[in-house]
Design a protein around this motif. Sequence first.
Motif, short mmCIF file in Angstrom:
data_model
loop_
_atom_site.label_atom_id
_atom_site.label_comp_id
_atom_site.label_asym_id
_atom_site.label_seq_id
_atom_site.Cartn_x
_atom_site.Cartn_y
_atom_site.Cartn_z
N GLY A 127 33.14 39.27 -7.39
CA GLY A 127 34.39 39.34 -6.72
C GLY A 127 34.81 37.97 -6.34
N ILE A 128 35.86 38.02 -5.44
CA ILE A 128 36.36 36.87 -4.94
C ILE A 128 35.28 36.25 -3.77
CG2 ILE A 128 38.16 35.71 -3.18
CD1 ILE A 128 40.08 37.71 -4.38
N ALA A 129 35.16 34.78 -4.09
CA ALA A 129 33.91 34.33 -3.33
C ALA A 129 34.18 34.09 -1.78
CB ALA A 129 33.44 33.21 -4.03
N HIS A 130 34.26 34.88 -1.18
CA HIS A 130 34.61 34.78 0.21
C HIS A 130 33.36 34.48 1.18
CE1 HIS A 130 38.34 37.56 -0.09
NE2 HIS A 130 38.78 36.19 -0.23
N GLY A 131 32.36 34.80 0.82
CA GLY A 131 31.04 34.65 1.39
C GLY A 131 29.89 33.78 0.79
N SER A 132 28.98 33.40 1.65
CA SER A 132 28.11 32.33 0.93
C SER A 132 27.22 32.83 -0.06
CB SER A 132 27.30 31.83 2.05
OG SER A 132 26.38 33.04 2.63
N ASP A 133 26.80 34.15 -0.11
CA ASP A 133 26.13 34.84 -1.17
C ASP A 133 26.71 34.53 -2.72
OD1 ASP A 133 24.33 35.65 0.45
OD2 ASP A 133 24.85 37.61 0.52
N GLU A 134 27.84 34.52 -2.81
CA GLU A 134 28.62 34.34 -4.12
C GLU A 134 28.81 32.92 -4.37
OE1 GLU A 134 30.85 35.59 -7.72
OE2 GLU A 134 29.23 36.45 -6.11
#
Length: 247
Positions: A143-150
């Motif tokens: 999904g769209i990389a809004h967070g640090s995990d992605e």
Amino acid sequence: MLTRPDPNEAALRVDLAAALRLAARADWHEGVANHFSAAVSPDGRQFLVNPRWVHFSRVKASDLLLVDADDPATMERSDAPDPSAWAIHSALHRNLPHARVALHLHPPYATALAGLKDPTVKPIDQVTARFFQRLAYDLDFGGIAHGSDEGERIARSLGNHPAVLMRNHGVTALGATIAEAWDRLYHLERAARTMVLAYSTGQPLAVMDDDLAEETAKGWDVYPAERVAHFEEMKRILDAEAPEYRQ
């Protein structure tokens, strides 16, 4: 705390602004999204990135943001970068020493190839063969990389490779310099275009055997100065037609 660790920062700003402008001219951009970055500190953790939601075609050298990948307060700044830019590029510059420059885009042909069940760039000509065994594939879009995990996952997918084709997403090209990364991105999009056009004929692909593909890929390393010359030539076009990018 941010410092000014690289006396060549001014030159990096000019080159990164040029890369953004050239990407827009090539129709690789996507609205006001996507992001380019270049490290300015020896450890790579302090880097320049394009400002949030400013069209690539308008970015000037002075507009670029200087941020620190280890600063958790970055997104609290009044001039905070795009959340995806921060998630992806902070992870790249924090984890990959060879990622001095990281150019992330959703260009049309590479993104079309990324939407296929098999997104592999196959060695069917000289340009596609350039990426033989030299391109990572991220097949686990989250999904769209809004967070640090992605961002961390994308960094892991690259490993030691100089570029990654991201299924259901786009591409990221790395380099020791902006010229090197931009030339790699240019040829990766060209390779993707060749693949899409070849697939469109409906005929079987004439894929090189591994030995020929490897020999062809190595042939690209004979003239590394050509990559610098390519970027410098493109900058000369900008200098003649849109010199304000240097401001």
